[in-house]
Enzyme design. Structure first.
Site, PDB file in Angstrom:
ATOM      1  CB  SER A 155      -0.972  -0.042   1.188  1.00 23.06           C
ATOM      2  OG  SER A 155      -2.007   0.902   1.059  1.00 23.06           O
ATOM      3  CG  ASP A 246      -6.932  -2.099  -3.823  1.00 25.17           C
ATOM      4  OD1 ASP A 246      -7.274  -0.919  -3.603  1.00 25.17           O
ATOM      5  OD2 ASP A 246      -5.796  -2.525  -3.545  1.00 25.17           O
ATOM      6  CG  HIS A 276      -5.950  -2.022   0.061  1.00 34.08           C
ATOM      7  ND1 HIS A 276      -5.039  -1.690  -0.922  1.00 34.08           N
ATOM      8  CD2 HIS A 276      -5.503  -1.418   1.195  1.00 34.08           C
ATOM      9  CE1 HIS A 276      -4.104  -0.932  -0.411  1.00 34.08           C
ATOM     10  NE2 HIS A 276      -4.348  -0.751   0.873  1.00 34.08           N
TER      11      HIS A 276
END
Length: 313
Positions: A155, A246, A276
């Protein structure tokens, strides 16, 4: 079936459904509307719930590289192993040495590599470029002790890892052997693609991404949004993992396409059933476990041999 269970009933993988249901009880979907202190408390409880004990074959040491707090993981009984600098996710505002401790320990054990996790400064107290500069300073200090290095993260950490690879290329040191980017946010166009089709995805919405970008305050800089780079030549090989559910999904493909066009080996592992933050579901979901095993294999291949693993069949 309560309201939370009903919300996720349409997801294909039962492990991911259970993961999201459990996670929402610790980390509400509207978390970004709370104070930063509350968001961090939510996230810490969420991470602690899913955290697993470290493998027995891993030794750890908390120390500082370039005065940046880090945690160094080493496989017991191994010497001269290559090293991965790991940058944690959390939207540049959450996380630290404990939030991804088990992930780092398992990568260390599974890939037989050293791992150094970096506790970079967080926004909004420390907006861009504070986090990036901490990671860069730590990387340079680590490289003075071990030249066999890859960078990686998930991320926001994937963003930071890609940015480090660009700066290391620009400055011609340290020479990185690879980059592993797990559902990274790389600064893609939020008016198109997965930012639209997955705008309300469970675990991370497009509105959440906008909040984190606005809080980080790095818009316009290539070290904050690596898709703004104009020259991708000379970057290290990249293994990217895209979760289909995501909004950040398409960033992986956009980045890989630009790397490939510049002659840089790049591979995207596309995960059609995953969301995610699925790293935390690796012990609940068979697709998440398979992906984590592939990530571990990619770390091993890049760190030990400087090449991408074979394509998935």
């Amino acid at each position: 079936m309560d309201d939370i269970e009903q919300k996720y009933a349409g997801l294909e993988d039962p492990g991911i459904r259970d993961f999201l249901i459990a996670g929402e009880r610790f980390y509400p979907p509207d978390a970004v509307t709370f104070t930063m202190a509350e968001q961090r408390a939510f996230y810490d409880r969420y991470c602690a719930h899913f955290r697993k004990p470290r493998p027995a074959g891993v030794a750890t040491e908390d120390l500082r590289y370039a005065n940046v707090p880090c945690r160094h993981y080493r496989p017991k009984g191994a010497a001269g192993t290559p090293l991965m600098v790991y940058l944690h996710g959390g939207g540049f505002v959450l996380g630290g040495l404990d939030s991804h401790d088990d992930v780092c320990a398992e990568l260390c054990d599974g890939a037989r590599i050293e791992v150094v996790a970096v506790a970079y400064r967080l926004a909004p107290e420390h907006p861009f470029p504070a986090a990036f500069e901490d990671c860069w300073a730590a990387l340079k200090a680590i490289a003075s002790t071990n030249a066999e290095i890859i960078v990686g993260g998930d991320s926001a950490g994937g963003n930071l890892a890609a940015a480090l690879a660009i700066r290391a290329r620009d400055e011609e040191a340290p020479r990185l052997k690879g980059q592993v980017l797990i559902y990274p946010g790389l600064g893609g166009d939020m008016s198109r693609g997965s930012y639209v089709t997955q705008a309300t995805a469970p675990g991370l919405s497009t509105a959440d991404v906008q909040f984190y970008r606005d809080t980080y305050r790095g818009g316009g800089a290539k070290f904050a949004e690596p898709l703004r780079e104009t020259d991708y030549r000379g970057l290290p090989p990249a293994f990217l993992v895209a979760a289909a559910i995501d909004p950040l999904h398409d960033d992986c493909f956009a980045y890989a396409e630009r790397l490939a066009a510049a002659g840089v080996p790049a591979m995207v592992r596309d995960e059609p059933q995953l969301v995610h933050a699925f790293l935390r579901a690796r012990n609940m979901s068979l697709p998440a476990r398979a992906s984590f095993d592939a990530i571990t294999a990619a770390c091993a291949s890049l760190a030990h041999f400087g090449r991408l693993p074979p394509e998935r069949t």
